[in-house]
Structures are given as C-alpha cells and as structure tokens.
Design an enzyme around this catalytic site. Sequence first.
Site, PDB file in Angstrom:
ATOM      1  N   ASN A 191      -5.363  -0.196  27.404  1.00  0.00           N
ATOM      2  CA  ASN A 191      -4.401  -0.963  28.210  1.00  0.00           C
ATOM      3  C   ASN A 191      -4.414  -2.447  27.844  1.00  0.00           C
ATOM      4  OD1 ASN A 191      -3.215   1.078  29.741  1.00  0.00           O
ATOM      5  ND2 ASN A 191      -4.825   1.035  31.291  1.00  0.00           N
TER       6      ASN A 191
ATOM      7  N   GLU B 240      -7.683   7.370  34.845  1.00  0.00           N
ATOM      8  CA  GLU B 240      -7.698   8.068  33.561  1.00  0.00           C
ATOM      9  C   GLU B 240      -8.608   9.287  33.610  1.00  0.00           C
ATOM     10  OE1 GLU B 240     -10.885   4.828  33.264  1.00  0.00           O
ATOM     11  OE2 GLU B 240      -8.882   5.045  34.122  1.00  0.00           O
TER      12      GLU B 240
ATOM     13  N   ASP C 130     -12.297  12.531  31.045  1.00  0.00           N
ATOM     14  CA  ASP C 130     -12.058  11.095  31.201  1.00  0.00           C
ATOM     15  C   ASP C 130     -11.629  10.528  29.842  1.00  0.00           C
ATOM     16  OD1 ASP C 130     -12.595   8.697  33.172  1.00  0.00           O
ATOM     17  OD2 ASP C 130     -13.312   8.058  31.194  1.00  0.00           O
TER      18      ASP C 130
ATOM     19  N   ASP D 182       0.078   4.640  29.771  1.00  0.00           N
ATOM     20  CA  ASP D 182       0.844   5.639  30.525  1.00  0.00           C
ATOM     21  C   ASP D 182       1.288   6.788  29.627  1.00  0.00           C
ATOM     22  OD1 ASP D 182       0.532   4.095  32.761  1.00  0.00           O
ATOM     23  OD2 ASP D 182       2.596   3.341  32.817  1.00  0.00           O
TER      24      ASP D 182
END
Length: 392
Positions: free
Chosen positions: A267, A302, A259, A276
Amino acid sequence: MNGQLFISLLNPGIGLLFAVAFFLLWLNRRERYVAYAAGAYTATALAFLIQDVGPVLPMELQRLPANFLFLITGVLFAAAIIKRYALPVPWRTMAATVAISIAVFLWFLLASPSIAARILSISIGAGIIAIMVVVALWPIEKRHLIDRVLFWVAAISALNLIVRPAVLLSLHGGFDDYVGFQQSLYWTTVQFSQAMVSIAAAISLMVAVAVDQIAELRREVDADNLSGLLNRRGFETQAATALRRCLEERRSVALIIADLDRFKSVNDNHGHAVGDAIIAAFGAHVRLIGPAEMVAGRIGGEEFALLLPGAGIEAARQLAEAVRTGLAAACAGRIPASLCPTASFGIAIGAPGTGLPALMHEADQALYEAKRTGRNRVRAFAPKPVRSANGG
C-alpha cells in the site's frame, strides 16, 4: 347484489387483489418469478370473470378463453415456483399440455358436446402442470419450512385438480347444460376449493418472497464487497454453524487462515488501489478453486479465513498450497508486473469440543509460524508436547 353474483365475484376479486400485491412486490424486487405470480393471478381473475360474469356467446364459445386462461394460470404459477429455485422451467412441456387440453376441450365443445368431458380435459391438464412443479421440487434440498409448504401446495393442487372432478362427476353423473352446471355442487366446490388453494398459494409464495428478501439483506450485511467473500461477522456466523454440524456428524473439518505478506509495504509503495486489486484477486482465486462447502471470509484488512467441512490436514494443505502458488497468476493484469504478491497460511484441524475461537487461535499460531520462518509458506498447527510432572 344477490348471493350468486357475490360468489361469482369472489374468485376474480381474490385474483385481482393478489395480482396487484405481486405486481407491487415485483416493483420492489424485480424478480422474474414474482412477475409470473402476478401474471398467474391476473389470468385467474380474468378467467373467472369471463366464465361467470361475462356475456354468453353463441355455442358457449366464451368457455374457450376462460378455460385457456385457467391453464395459463397453472403455467405461470408453476413457472413462478420453479423459477424461484433457479430451475429450468419446462415451457415446452407445459405448452404441449395446454395445447392438448384445449384441443380435447374444443372437440367436446363443438364436435361431441359434453360438459363433463370438457371439465376433465381442463382439470387434468392443469393437474399435470401442477405435477411438473412437484417433480421439479422433489429432488432439491428444502432448507426452510416455506420450501416444504410450496412443495405441498403444488402436490395438493395437483390432487385437487385431478381427483376432485373425477370423484364428483362420477357421483353426479354429468350435466345437461351450463345452468345446471353453475348451480351444481361441483361448481360450488370448484369455487370454494379454488379460492382456498389460491389464497394458500399466494400467501406461501409471498412468504417465500419475504424469506428471499431477508436472505438477500443478510447476504449484503455479511458480505465483503471488495473480496467477494464474507466479512468477519458473516464468516464467524456461518463458520460456527458449519463447524458445529461437522463435529456433531463426526466429520473432519479444517480451518485455514491466510495473510497477505508485507501488505502495508504494498500500500505504501504502490498505492491502496493496487492493494485493493490484490485483495479482490485473492477472493476471486479462492472462490474459483475452493470446494462447494467452503465457508470463506475476509476477517481483517489483509487476513482471510477458509473453513473446510469434510477436509483433513492433507486436503487443507493442498488447497492452501494451490491458493498460495496461484496468487501471482490470479493478480496478473491487475497490478504492476514487477510486483509479485505472496501470502502465508496457517492450518488447524477441528477436534471434538473445539469451538470456532479456539480453532481460529490454533490456525493463527500456525500462521505466525509461517511468517516467522520466512513467509510465503504453509504451516499446520502442532500442539506443544506436554511435559510430565517430573520433567522427564
């Protein structure tokens, strides 16, 4: 239309129909091996037209282009089958075989006329080309029934091309002229067997094209385009199969769940394009250093999962550490230099009777422990000790 003309048009008709069919398939798939198949059936149709329907030339010279096209049929069909498996096509060896066969054919056409020798020169040449397919396909894993069918079509074709003329010519004793040849049991056998082999080969290759199309569609459905790994559906399907096979074969198997740390913050502070880019870099990094048997997928925004057939705890830990320590370098050039992405990893080891959901739950627990103890680390699942009934 008399019966002889109908028989003469049978193989050209079959060839043209399959040539058109493969051409239409090629328009849809644009795979080179499909184009080779279309070329092979075009060549065989032209060869039979020249041989049986075309005008007679002086010294029977129409036989030269007809038999050359028969050999080109073998070359292109061999290339179609071999290329389907992304194997190197032995163009030079096939070209040498064609050249030798044509040279021998010309000798027995012009210098020392012999219909039987000309038949053998072309049949043996085409048979050798078919054997090249058998040799190319022999060592590869034949996962689907159609793979075995294609192998045996090539093997039977080689046997038909080499053994049939030798047996029939030994029984018949040769031919004095082409009139007798075209009315012989041998030529009738050739036309019938060639029609059967052509149909079997075409149907087999068309089924192979369909299998490839279905596999491609399945890959598209199961793929995560951003990471280049499987999506959750694809991972769970393939991982469950791989896990079951490992447990049946009593092989070790490990699962890693990773993770990305503080990904929401990335973000929020740097934008989704940067997030991304980290996901894409993680996927590329995993594909680069992961073992060949690994089943890897992006199972959440993620979150990633890696199933490692044949791996024990130490091998899984080494891979997880390699992914963890190499992530920042994998992201270099894709994200702001000030940002140093990290990830946490949980490992679980498959045990007899363990299903994928249970294994993922154990790896998740290990991942939670890695997060709880500070992130950017690897933890392995450790079952909690079972208390005795008296609490001791």
